[in-house]
Design a protein around this motif. Structure first.
Motif: not given
Length: 108
Positions: A1-10, A29-46
């Motif tokens: 989730m941390a990597l997705i949060r950083i990439l989304k921030g950029i 997300g596909q390569k790392l098997n990140i679910s849609t829920q994890e993708f959305v929840e990554s926004d909870k991280l600063t």
């Protein structure tokens, strides 16, 4: 989730997500098997929390992240200062190596 949060921030740093950026996020997300829920929840991280979570990764994983950050910054053809600032922050915080955006394309 941390990597997705950083990439989304950029991707949203310039206040818009372009299709090329969205495609990269989707492929990672596909390569790392990140679910849609994890993708959305990554926004909870600063960004600070996300960068901290990536600090102790292996050199290979850090290279992968550095390459992805570089690719995401340049993929839309507009190198935005805000995207660069986030990339520089994460690079410094995580002690990332020199990036190779071309390699990121190969790795995706």
């Amino acid at each position: 989730m941390a990597l997705i949060r950083i990439l989304k921030g950029i991707a949203i740093a310039d206040n818009e997500i372009k299709m090329a950026e969205l495609n990269i996020l989707k492929r990672v997300g596909q390569k790392l098997n990140i679910s849609t829920q994890e993708f959305v929840e990554s926004d909870k991280l600063t960004l600070l929390q996300a960068a901290s979570a990536l600090h102790d990764l292996s050199p290979e994983k850090k290279q992968y992240i550095a390459n992805l950050i570089a690719l995401l910054i340049i993929i839309d053809g507009d190198i935005d200062a805000r995207e660069m600032a986030i990339g520089a922050f994460v690079t410094s915080m995580c002690d990332l190596p020199e990036a190779n955006a071309q390699q990121a394309l190969i790795d995706l």
